[in-house]
Write a protein that holds these residues in place. Structure first.
Motif, short mmCIF file in Angstrom:
data_model
loop_
_atom_site.label_atom_id
_atom_site.label_comp_id
_atom_site.label_asym_id
_atom_site.label_seq_id
_atom_site.Cartn_x
_atom_site.Cartn_y
_atom_site.Cartn_z
N GLY A 13 -112.97 -7.35 -18.52
CA GLY A 13 -111.53 -7.61 -18.52
C GLY A 13 -111.12 -8.49 -17.36
O GLY A 13 -110.26 -9.38 -17.51
N ALA A 14 -111.75 -8.27 -16.20
CA ALA A 14 -111.44 -9.09 -15.03
C ALA A 14 -111.85 -10.54 -15.24
O ALA A 14 -111.14 -11.47 -14.84
CB ALA A 14 -112.14 -8.51 -13.80
N LEU A 15 -113.02 -10.74 -15.88
CA LEU A 15 -113.49 -12.10 -16.12
C LEU A 15 -112.59 -12.83 -17.13
O LEU A 15 -112.18 -13.97 -16.90
CB LEU A 15 -114.93 -12.08 -16.64
N TRP A 16 -112.31 -12.18 -18.25
CA TRP A 16 -111.48 -12.83 -19.25
C TRP A 16 -110.04 -13.01 -18.75
O TRP A 16 -109.39 -14.01 -19.05
CB TRP A 16 -111.53 -12.06 -20.56
N GLY A 17 -109.53 -12.06 -17.97
CA GLY A 17 -108.22 -12.26 -17.35
C GLY A 17 -108.26 -13.38 -16.33
O GLY A 17 -107.29 -14.13 -16.16
N GLY A 18 -109.41 -13.52 -15.64
CA GLY A 18 -109.56 -14.58 -14.65
C GLY A 18 -109.60 -15.97 -15.25
O GLY A 18 -109.37 -16.95 -14.53
N SER A 19 -109.89 -16.08 -16.54
CA SER A 19 -109.92 -17.40 -17.15
C SER A 19 -108.56 -18.09 -17.04
O SER A 19 -108.48 -19.32 -16.86
CB SER A 19 -110.35 -17.31 -18.62
N PHE A 20 -107.48 -17.32 -17.09
CA PHE A 20 -106.14 -17.91 -16.99
C PHE A 20 -105.85 -18.36 -15.56
O PHE A 20 -105.15 -19.35 -15.35
CB PHE A 20 -105.11 -16.90 -17.49
N LEU A 21 -106.37 -17.63 -14.58
CA LEU A 21 -106.26 -18.06 -13.19
C LEU A 21 -106.98 -19.39 -12.99
O LEU A 21 -106.43 -20.33 -12.42
CB LEU A 21 -106.87 -16.99 -12.28
N PHE A 22 -108.23 -19.48 -13.46
CA PHE A 22 -109.01 -20.70 -13.27
C PHE A 22 -108.40 -21.88 -14.02
O PHE A 22 -108.43 -23.02 -13.52
CB PHE A 22 -110.46 -20.47 -13.71
N MET A 23 -107.86 -21.64 -15.21
CA MET A 23 -107.21 -22.74 -15.93
C MET A 23 -106.00 -23.24 -15.17
O MET A 23 -105.76 -24.45 -15.07
CB MET A 23 -106.81 -22.29 -17.34
N ARG A 24 -105.23 -22.32 -14.62
CA ARG A 24 -104.05 -22.71 -13.84
C ARG A 24 -104.46 -23.49 -12.60
O ARG A 24 -103.79 -24.47 -12.21
CB ARG A 24 -103.28 -21.45 -13.43
N MET A 25 -105.58 -23.11 -11.96
CA MET A 25 -106.05 -23.77 -10.75
C MET A 25 -106.62 -25.16 -11.04
O MET A 25 -106.50 -26.06 -10.22
CB MET A 25 -107.12 -22.92 -10.07
N GLY A 26 -107.25 -25.32 -12.20
CA GLY A 26 -107.94 -26.59 -12.48
C GLY A 26 -107.17 -27.58 -13.32
O GLY A 26 -107.45 -28.79 -13.27
N ALA A 27 -106.21 -27.11 -14.11
CA ALA A 27 -105.54 -28.00 -15.07
C ALA A 27 -104.76 -29.12 -14.39
O ALA A 27 -104.71 -30.24 -14.91
CB ALA A 27 -104.61 -27.18 -15.96
N GLY A 28 -104.16 -28.85 -13.24
CA GLY A 28 -103.35 -29.86 -12.59
C GLY A 28 -104.14 -31.09 -12.19
O GLY A 28 -103.64 -32.22 -12.27
N GLU A 29 -105.40 -30.91 -11.77
CA GLU A 29 -106.22 -32.04 -11.32
C GLU A 29 -107.10 -32.60 -12.43
O GLU A 29 -107.33 -33.81 -12.50
CB GLU A 29 -107.08 -31.61 -10.13
N PHE A 30 -107.63 -31.74 -13.29
CA PHE A 30 -108.46 -32.23 -14.39
C PHE A 30 -107.62 -32.75 -15.56
O PHE A 30 -108.02 -33.66 -16.26
CB PHE A 30 -109.37 -31.11 -14.92
N GLY A 31 -106.46 -32.12 -15.76
CA GLY A 31 -105.72 -32.35 -16.99
C GLY A 31 -106.22 -31.37 -18.04
O GLY A 31 -107.37 -30.91 -17.99
N LEU A 254 -102.52 -9.80 -12.52
CA LEU A 254 -102.97 -9.42 -11.19
C LEU A 254 -103.54 -10.60 -10.43
O LEU A 254 -103.17 -10.84 -9.26
CB LEU A 254 -104.01 -8.31 -11.28
N TRP A 255 -104.43 -11.37 -11.05
CA TRP A 255 -105.03 -12.52 -10.37
C TRP A 255 -103.98 -13.58 -10.04
O TRP A 255 -104.04 -14.20 -8.97
CB TRP A 255 -106.15 -13.13 -11.22
#
Length: 300
Positions: A13-31, A254-255
């Motif tokens: 659950g932490a990993l799949w919930g973390g996917s939204f954190l990582f997308m938010r962190m990377g989308a601005g620079e990668f697109g 949470l993340w």
């Protein structure tokens, strides 16, 4: 369940919930497009060693058409849509939207496949969608822009893709081992998205934190998480493993709060509670027979 299995369920659950954190962190620079493509590419590369098995290569050759459909609808399109939404929406809000997947699976099965629902399941369906409308309406009120509306609709579109994939996989990939299906679909998604990733590559190279987020998204939240998911099913069964659906939005919120300083408003909390209550009702087996129960696979 054993303590170790509960720990693995929480970790999933932490990993799949973390996917939204990582997308938010990377989308601005990668697109959105480039991030989605790199996620699929990294996950696909991680899964390549699985095809050292002759049996899995045979499965891929025999069922490549169905695996291709699942790769597009369960990975490529949702990855792009959620990454686009991450440009605008907080990670926690996107994670809450992901929780509607079971509702869409049940609703589409009821409307188009004539799968029967009990009264409590039907009530859960209506309750869950009320929560979705509440979240969209609240977000429009706060953001006041068409871009935020489109981002919310992108999240809903991603869950529609997941719902279609659940029904399609049950009918076309029932004879394929789940891990082979997951690996093959990720490789397909990487191939499909590669030309678009190259075309959409940002003019300015992403920074170290964005690259780290992308690698975490592809390796931990996709490749490792899928392996953990199937191992849990083998040990504790599908029904218990499905409780991860309730953990994904909780960890997503949470993340986002811990690492991005996102706020968790009362309106978001109410929408989350309503959606999860509807999901709980939908996930209860109908008393009128096993064939009427609704079983849902997680999406992230």
């Amino acid at each position: 369940m054993k303590t170790s299995d509960i720990g693995n369920l929480l970790a999933l659950g932490a990993l799949w919930g973390g996917s939204f954190l990582f997308m938010r962190m990377g989308a601005g620079e990668f697109g959105g497009m480039a991030l989605a493509g790199m996620r699929a590419l990294v996950a696909g590369v991680c899964f390549v060693p699985l095809f050292a098995s002759a049996a899995r290569r045979t499965e891929m050759r025999q069922h490549w058409r169905a695996i291709t459909v699942v790769g597009i609808t369960n990975s490529a399109l949702p990855f792009v849509l959620f990454a686009y939404a991450a440009l605008v929406l907080p990670a926690g809000l996107s994670a809450i939207f992901d929780a509607i997947t079971p509702l869409l699976v049940a609703g589409s099965g009821w409307l188009w496949l004539k799968e029967r629902l009990s009264r409590s399941q039907l009530a859960g369906l209506l309750l869950g969608f009320a929560g979705v409308l509440w979240l969209i309406g609240d977000n429009v009120h706060i953001e006041g822009s068409m871009q935020s509306v489109l981002a919310c609709l992108a999240c809903v579109g991603a869950t529609v893709c997941y719902a279609f994939s659940v029904h399609y996989s049950r009918r076309r990939l029932a004879a394929v081992s789940p891990l082979a299906s997951a690996a093959g679909s990720q490789i397909v998604a990487a191939i499909v998205l590669l030309p678009l990733t190259v075309a959409a590559w940002p003019a300015t190279s992403p920074g170290a934190s964005a690259w780290g987020a992308m690698l975490g998204l592809g390796v931990a939240c996709t490749a490792i998480a899928y392996v953990m998911f199937f191992q849990l099913i083998a040990r504790v069964g599908a029904a218990r493993t499905m409780t991860v659906l309730y953990l994904i939005p909780a960890f997503g919120v949470l993340w986002g709060w811990l690492f991005l300083g996102e706020t968790f408003s009362a309106a978001m909390g109410l929408g989350c509670i309503v959606i999860l209550a509807g999901t709980a009702l939908i996930s209860r087996p109908a008393r009128i027979g096993n064939r009427n129960g609704v079983q849902v696979e997680p999406s992230m």
